[in-house]
Scaffold this motif. Structure first.
Motif, PDB file in Angstrom:
ATOM      1  N   ASN A  12      12.037  11.631   4.769  1.00 35.47           N
ATOM      2  CA  ASN A  12      10.917  11.878   5.476  1.00 35.47           C
ATOM      3  C   ASN A  12      10.677  13.319   5.151  1.00 35.47           C
ATOM      4  OD1 ASN A  12      12.674  13.452   7.115  1.00 35.47           O
ATOM      5  ND2 ASN A  12      12.830  11.617   8.389  1.00 35.47           N
ATOM      6  N   LYS A  53       3.417  11.614   0.655  1.00 33.36           N
ATOM      7  CA  LYS A  53       2.325  10.879   0.241  1.00 33.36           C
ATOM      8  C   LYS A  53       2.106  10.894  -1.415  1.00 33.36           C
ATOM      9  CE  LYS A  53      -2.330   9.102   1.117  1.00 33.36           C
ATOM     10  NZ  LYS A  53      -3.275   8.966   2.079  1.00 33.36           N
ATOM     11  N   ASP A  90       0.748   3.484   2.266  1.00 34.13           N
ATOM     12  CA  ASP A  90       1.320   3.625   3.624  1.00 34.13           C
ATOM     13  C   ASP A  90       2.449   2.909   3.944  1.00 34.13           C
ATOM     14  OD1 ASP A  90      -0.502   5.433   4.096  1.00 34.13           O
ATOM     15  OD2 ASP A  90      -2.104   4.124   4.787  1.00 34.13           O
ATOM     16  N   TYR A  91       2.409   1.539   3.339  1.00 37.58           N
ATOM     17  CA  TYR A  91       3.614   0.646   3.625  1.00 37.58           C
ATOM     18  C   TYR A  91       4.951   1.304   2.877  1.00 37.58           C
ATOM     19  CZ  TYR A  91       6.725  -3.305   3.597  1.00 37.58           C
ATOM     20  OH  TYR A  91       7.920  -3.990   3.683  1.00 37.58           O
ATOM     21  N   THR A  94       0.862  -1.183   0.102  1.00 39.06           N
ATOM     22  CA  THR A  94      -0.006   0.081   0.099  1.00 39.06           C
ATOM     23  C   THR A  94       0.847   1.311   0.215  1.00 39.06           C
ATOM     24  OG1 THR A  94      -0.124   0.317   2.387  1.00 39.06           O
ATOM     25  CG2 THR A  94      -1.858  -1.121   1.290  1.00 39.06           C
ATOM     26  N   ARG A 142      -6.954   0.088  -3.456  1.00 37.92           N
ATOM     27  CA  ARG A 142      -6.021   0.507  -2.293  1.00 37.92           C
ATOM     28  C   ARG A 142      -4.897  -0.398  -1.985  1.00 37.92           C
ATOM     29  NH1 ARG A 142     -11.365   1.216  -1.142  1.00 37.92           N
ATOM     30  NH2 ARG A 142     -11.855  -0.441  -0.312  1.00 37.92           N
ATOM     31  N   LYS A 143      -4.428  -1.229  -2.879  1.00 37.05           N
ATOM     32  CA  LYS A 143      -3.332  -1.706  -2.928  1.00 37.05           C
ATOM     33  C   LYS A 143      -2.722  -2.105  -4.222  1.00 37.05           C
ATOM     34  CE  LYS A 143      -5.014  -6.430  -2.432  1.00 37.05           C
ATOM     35  NZ  LYS A 143      -5.183  -7.627  -1.582  1.00 37.05           N
ATOM     36  N   GLU A 198       2.502   8.380  -4.562  1.00 36.11           N
ATOM     37  CA  GLU A 198       1.569   8.091  -5.308  1.00 36.11           C
ATOM     38  C   GLU A 198       1.719   8.312  -7.049  1.00 36.11           C
ATOM     39  OE1 GLU A 198      -1.726  10.745  -3.798  1.00 36.11           O
ATOM     40  OE2 GLU A 198      -2.291   9.041  -2.353  1.00 36.11           O
ATOM     41  N   ILE A 218       5.673   4.499   2.440  1.00 38.89           N
ATOM     42  CA  ILE A 218       5.751   5.571   3.162  1.00 38.89           C
ATOM     43  C   ILE A 218       6.796   4.974   4.492  1.00 38.89           C
ATOM     44  CG2 ILE A 218       5.056   7.509   4.702  1.00 38.89           C
ATOM     45  CD1 ILE A 218       2.895   7.791   2.337  1.00 38.89           C
ATOM     46  N   ARG A 219       6.181   4.074   5.043  1.00 39.50           N
ATOM     47  CA  ARG A 219       6.982   3.526   6.377  1.00 39.50           C
ATOM     48  C   ARG A 219       8.148   3.129   5.972  1.00 39.50           C
ATOM     49  NH1 ARG A 219       1.845   1.305   7.483  1.00 39.50           N
ATOM     50  NH2 ARG A 219       2.770  -0.918   6.796  1.00 39.50           N
TER      51      ARG A 219
END
Length: 83
Positions: A45, A56, A33-34, A31, A77-78, A60, A36-37
């Motif tokens: 960052n 973000k 979010d993954y 995803t 969403r993935k 994308e 970004i982590r």
């Protein structure tokens, strides 16, 4: 895995880092979010001036580019790395 130190000064540098991070993920399905982590775990960052408030959106954009080039398959969403 090989680690390359990159001084992120431009938007192109940022996209290079994000794209290479995505292509080298240890998971086939991921995803935004993954990603970004993983980037934050690699010290990419919002503290970097080029990134400021756009991490973000930049992820994308890179994913969309990889979809257009057939490197990533879009699911709701993935995303999945193409084989």
């Amino acid at each position: 895995m090989c680690v390359i130190n990159i001084d992120i000064q431009t938007e192109k540098d940022l996209y290079f880092v994000i794209t290479n991070t995505i292509l080298s993920l240890d998971k086939d399905v991921f995803t935004v979010d993954y990603v970004i982590r993983v980037l934050k775990g690699n010290n990419i960052n919002e503290d970097i001036p080029v990134v400021k408030g756009r991490l973000k959106r930049s992820v994308e954009i890179c994913i969309q580019n990889l979809i257009e080039h057939g490197k990533v398959i879009e699911e709701p969403r993935k995303y999945q790395l193409a084989k």
